[in-house]
Design a protein around this motif. Structure first.
Motif, PDB file in Angstrom:
ATOM      1  N   LEU A   1      11.170   4.943  -0.436  1.00  0.00           N
ATOM      2  CA  LEU A   1      10.513   4.012   0.471  1.00  0.00           C
ATOM      3  C   LEU A   1      11.413   2.794   0.633  1.00  0.00           C
ATOM      4  CD1 LEU A   1       7.846   3.314   2.020  1.00  0.00           C
ATOM      5  CD2 LEU A   1       7.221   1.983  -0.003  1.00  0.00           C
ATOM      6  N   THR A   2      11.674   2.393   1.858  1.00  0.00           N
ATOM      7  CA  THR A   2      12.575   1.274   2.103  1.00  0.00           C
ATOM      8  C   THR A   2      11.824   0.099   2.729  1.00  0.00           C
ATOM      9  OG1 THR A   2      13.212   2.391   4.169  1.00  0.00           O
ATOM     10  CG2 THR A   2      14.713   2.596   2.295  1.00  0.00           C
ATOM     11  N   ILE A   3      12.076  -1.094   2.174  1.00  0.00           N
ATOM     12  CA  ILE A   3      11.442  -2.323   2.634  1.00  0.00           C
ATOM     13  C   ILE A   3      12.537  -3.358   2.880  1.00  0.00           C
ATOM     14  CG2 ILE A   3       9.833  -4.178   2.049  1.00  0.00           C
ATOM     15  CD1 ILE A   3       8.450  -2.186   0.136  1.00  0.00           C
ATOM     16  N   ALA A   4      12.520  -3.979   4.040  1.00  0.00           N
ATOM     17  CA  ALA A   4      13.476  -5.040   4.363  1.00  0.00           C
ATOM     18  C   ALA A   4      12.729  -6.360   4.500  1.00  0.00           C
ATOM     19  CB  ALA A   4      14.212  -4.729   5.661  1.00  0.00           C
TER      20      ALA A   4
ATOM     21  N   ALA B   1       0.827  -1.211   0.000  1.00  0.00           N
ATOM     22  CA  ALA B   1       0.000   0.000   0.000  1.00  0.00           C
ATOM     23  C   ALA B   1       0.857   1.256   0.000  1.00  0.00           C
ATOM     24  CB  ALA B   1      -0.929  -0.010   1.212  1.00  0.00           C
ATOM     25  N   ALA B   2       1.970   1.216   0.729  1.00  0.00           N
ATOM     26  CA  ALA B   2       2.855   2.381   0.784  1.00  0.00           C
ATOM     27  C   ALA B   2       3.596   2.587  -0.530  1.00  0.00           C
ATOM     28  CB  ALA B   2       3.864   2.206   1.925  1.00  0.00           C
ATOM     29  N   ALA B   3       3.849   1.513  -1.254  1.00  0.00           N
ATOM     30  CA  ALA B   3       4.605   1.607  -2.500  1.00  0.00           C
ATOM     31  C   ALA B   3       3.788   2.175  -3.654  1.00  0.00           C
ATOM     32  CB  ALA B   3       5.136   0.221  -2.884  1.00  0.00           C
ATOM     33  N   VAL B   4       2.497   1.876  -3.677  1.00  0.00           N
ATOM     34  CA  VAL B   4       1.669   2.217  -4.840  1.00  0.00           C
ATOM     35  C   VAL B   4       1.667   3.704  -5.187  1.00  0.00           C
ATOM     36  CG1 VAL B   4      -0.724   2.283  -5.682  1.00  0.00           C
ATOM     37  CG2 VAL B   4       0.233   0.160  -4.773  1.00  0.00           C
ATOM     38  N   PRO B   5       1.465   4.632  -4.246  1.00  0.00           N
ATOM     39  CA  PRO B   5       1.456   6.047  -4.624  1.00  0.00           C
ATOM     40  C   PRO B   5       2.763   6.500  -5.282  1.00  0.00           C
ATOM     41  CG  PRO B   5       0.572   5.753  -2.416  1.00  0.00           C
ATOM     42  CD  PRO B   5       1.180   4.446  -2.806  1.00  0.00           C
ATOM     43  N   ARG B   6       3.877   5.985  -4.808  1.00  0.00           N
ATOM     44  CA  ARG B   6       5.163   6.369  -5.397  1.00  0.00           C
ATOM     45  C   ARG B   6       5.290   5.836  -6.815  1.00  0.00           C
ATOM     46  NH1 ARG B   6       9.168   7.448  -0.804  1.00  0.00           N
ATOM     47  NH2 ARG B   6       7.841   7.413   1.056  1.00  0.00           N
TER      48      ARG B   6
ATOM     49  N   THR C   1      15.369   8.232  -6.361  1.00  0.00           N
ATOM     50  CA  THR C   1      14.579   9.407  -6.000  1.00  0.00           C
ATOM     51  C   THR C   1      13.592   9.041  -4.899  1.00  0.00           C
ATOM     52  OG1 THR C   1      12.683   9.051  -7.472  1.00  0.00           O
ATOM     53  CG2 THR C   1      14.668  10.028  -8.456  1.00  0.00           C
ATOM     54  N   ALA C   2      12.880  10.043  -4.435  1.00  0.00           N
ATOM     55  CA  ALA C   2      11.900   9.829  -3.369  1.00  0.00           C
ATOM     56  C   ALA C   2      10.694   9.023  -3.842  1.00  0.00           C
ATOM     57  CB  ALA C   2      11.437  11.175  -2.817  1.00  0.00           C
ATOM     58  N   ASP C   3      10.538   8.857  -5.153  1.00  0.00           N
ATOM     59  CA  ASP C   3       9.432   8.056  -5.663  1.00  0.00           C
ATOM     60  C   ASP C   3       9.796   6.587  -5.830  1.00  0.00           C
ATOM     61  OD1 ASP C   3       7.562  10.077  -5.750  1.00  0.00           O
ATOM     62  OD2 ASP C   3       8.103  10.694  -7.784  1.00  0.00           O
ATOM     63  N   ASP C   4      11.054   6.238  -5.608  1.00  0.00           N
ATOM     64  CA  ASP C   4      11.486   4.855  -5.773  1.00  0.00           C
ATOM     65  C   ASP C   4      11.190   4.018  -4.527  1.00  0.00           C
ATOM     66  OD1 ASP C   4      12.421   5.184  -8.368  1.00  0.00           O
ATOM     67  OD2 ASP C   4      14.409   5.837  -7.695  1.00  0.00           O
ATOM     68  N   VAL C   5      11.071   2.720  -4.746  1.00  0.00           N
ATOM     69  CA  VAL C   5      10.842   1.755  -3.665  1.00  0.00           C
ATOM     70  C   VAL C   5      12.058   0.831  -3.632  1.00  0.00           C
ATOM     71  CG1 VAL C   5       9.354  -0.086  -2.798  1.00  0.00           C
ATOM     72  CG2 VAL C   5       8.353   1.869  -4.031  1.00  0.00           C
TER      73      VAL C   5
ATOM     74  N   ARG D   1       3.476   7.752  -9.353  1.00  0.00           N
ATOM     75  CA  ARG D   1       4.165   8.987  -9.734  1.00  0.00           C
ATOM     76  C   ARG D   1       5.380   8.713 -10.624  1.00  0.00           C
ATOM     77  NH1 ARG D   1       3.173  10.271  -4.090  1.00  0.00           N
ATOM     78  NH2 ARG D   1       5.340   9.770  -3.578  1.00  0.00           N
ATOM     79  N   GLY D   2       5.572   7.466 -11.012  1.00  0.00           N
ATOM     80  CA  GLY D   2       6.676   7.138 -11.913  1.00  0.00           C
ATOM     81  C   GLY D   2       7.865   6.497 -11.250  1.00  0.00           C
ATOM     82  N   GLY D   3       7.743   6.153  -9.971  1.00  0.00           N
ATOM     83  CA  GLY D   3       8.854   5.535  -9.264  1.00  0.00           C
ATOM     84  C   GLY D   3       9.165   4.134  -9.756  1.00  0.00           C
ATOM     85  N   ARG D   4      10.262   3.605  -9.229  1.00  0.00           N
ATOM     86  CA  ARG D   4      10.736   2.281  -9.641  1.00  0.00           C
ATOM     87  C   ARG D   4      10.808   1.330  -8.456  1.00  0.00           C
ATOM     88  NH1 ARG D   4      16.438   4.231 -11.703  1.00  0.00           N
ATOM     89  NH2 ARG D   4      16.123   5.416  -9.765  1.00  0.00           N
ATOM     90  N   LEU D   5      10.766   0.045  -8.760  1.00  0.00           N
ATOM     91  CA  LEU D   5      11.045  -0.996  -7.782  1.00  0.00           C
ATOM     92  C   LEU D   5      12.524  -1.347  -7.923  1.00  0.00           C
ATOM     93  CD1 LEU D   5       7.884  -3.176  -8.434  1.00  0.00           C
ATOM     94  CD2 LEU D   5       8.425  -2.063  -6.255  1.00  0.00           C
ATOM     95  N   LEU D   6      13.300  -1.101  -6.875  1.00  0.00           N
ATOM     96  CA  LEU D   6      14.737  -1.356  -6.900  1.00  0.00           C
ATOM     97  C   LEU D   6      15.049  -2.426  -5.861  1.00  0.00           C
ATOM     98  CD1 LEU D   6      16.017   2.346  -7.078  1.00  0.00           C
ATOM     99  CD2 LEU D   6      15.463   0.797  -8.977  1.00  0.00           C
TER     100      LEU D   6
END
Length: 297
Positions: free
Chosen positions: A158-161, A51-56, A128-132, A59-64
């Motif tokens: 957004l950081t996920i561990a 849910a936290a990742a979707v808005p970013r 960027t701030a839009d990346d996950v 906006r054009g963010g990436r999954l890294l």
């Protein structure tokens, strides 16, 4: 320091090497049930991270993705499969392994301990701030994954561990910590077993939840698949038939006219539009097939 359950020796399997092949196979398979249980226990945290990742991403963010060894390879698999399954752009799902591309096929000794290289690998992607940013490590203390999370968070990403040990230090470095407490392995310390299975489940679940929220699925149908071979073209055609009630020849012709885009073909047939207007209708509704079919013309 918390006990690393992934390194614990399971007394129940102390005689593993004396088992006959059938009993041994049953032992390994039965242990995998722990992976499912661990993933289920982490379900709320996985859902919250999605849910936290979707808005970013909207906006054009990436999954890294970042990881070492088995964890890194599983992350790479998740990233790669988003392209054909959901037509997610490859440049927006990037997996980086400790040790570089060669580490996919062969272990690169010491790479997981190189924190400086980890930060270099992250910054090379200009986050960027839009990346996950997703760090995966069974131990939860791999220097490579820790360094990535430590560097990404001040940038606003957004950081996920995703880890397999409760209390692992990686959890404190991420906004969303997902613990897959799989405990001791049948072969002590071999986290390619149920720890790896739990990671695969978690990564599948995380990315699939994200893609559904990003309008890549209609009901439970894969309407944004990339039809790159005969099997997938046939699947795409069947989807158009199912969703429009058209005959197969009509579905095939429309699908070809719509550049093999299932959602565009469905809107074209259901709304009586040409491919250009059907694509525009979808675009104006954020790519949502449901809204494109529901909203008035």
């Amino acid at each position: 320091m918390p006990i690393e359950t992934t390194e614990t020796v399971a007394a129940a399997h102390a005689e593993l090497d004396t088992l006959d092949p059938l009993a041994m196979a049953r032992c390994f398979i039965a242990a995998q049930q722990g992976a499912v249980a661990a993933a289920l226990a982490a379900g709320d945290r996985i859902g919250a991270a999605a849910a936290a990742a979707v808005p970013r991403l909207r906006r054009g963010g990436r999954l890294l993705y970042f990881g070492a060894g088995t964890s890194g390879r599983l992350a790479l698999l998740d990233a790669v499969e988003l392209v054909p399954t959901f037509s997610w752009p490859a440049q927006r799902a990037i997996a980086t392994l400790a040790g570089g591309p060669g580490a996919v096929h062969q272990a690169v000794e010491g790479a997981e301990d190189d924190a400086a290289q980890a930060e270099h690998d992250l910054m090379a992607l200009s986050p960027t701030a839009d990346d996950v940013v997703i760090g995966v490590a069974a131990s939860g203390r791999t220097p490579y994954a820790m360094a990535v999370l430590r560097a990404a968070r001040p940038l606003g990403a957004l950081t996920i561990a995703i880890v397999n040990n409760p209390g692992a230090p990686m959890l404190a470095l991420a906004e969303h910590g997902i613990v897959l407490d799989t405990g001791a392995e049948v072969i002590a310390g071999s986290t390619r077993l149920k720890a790896g299975t739990a990671q695969k489940i978690a990564l599948n679940t995380l990315s699939s939840c994200i893609m559904v929220q990003l309008e890549k699925v209609y009901g439970n149908l894969m309407v944004d698949l990339k039809a790159t071979n005969a099997k997938l073209v046939a699947r795409a055609t069947d989807l158009v038939v199912r969703l429009t009630g058209s005959d197969t020849p009509t579905a095939e012709r429309t699908l070809q006219a719509c550049a093999l885009e299932v959602k565009t073909a469905v809107v074209a047939l259901r709304c009586g539009l040409d491919p250009v207007d059907a694509r525009a209708r979808l675009s104006g509704r954020g790519g949502s097939l449901r809204r494109a079919l529901r909203d008035p013309l």
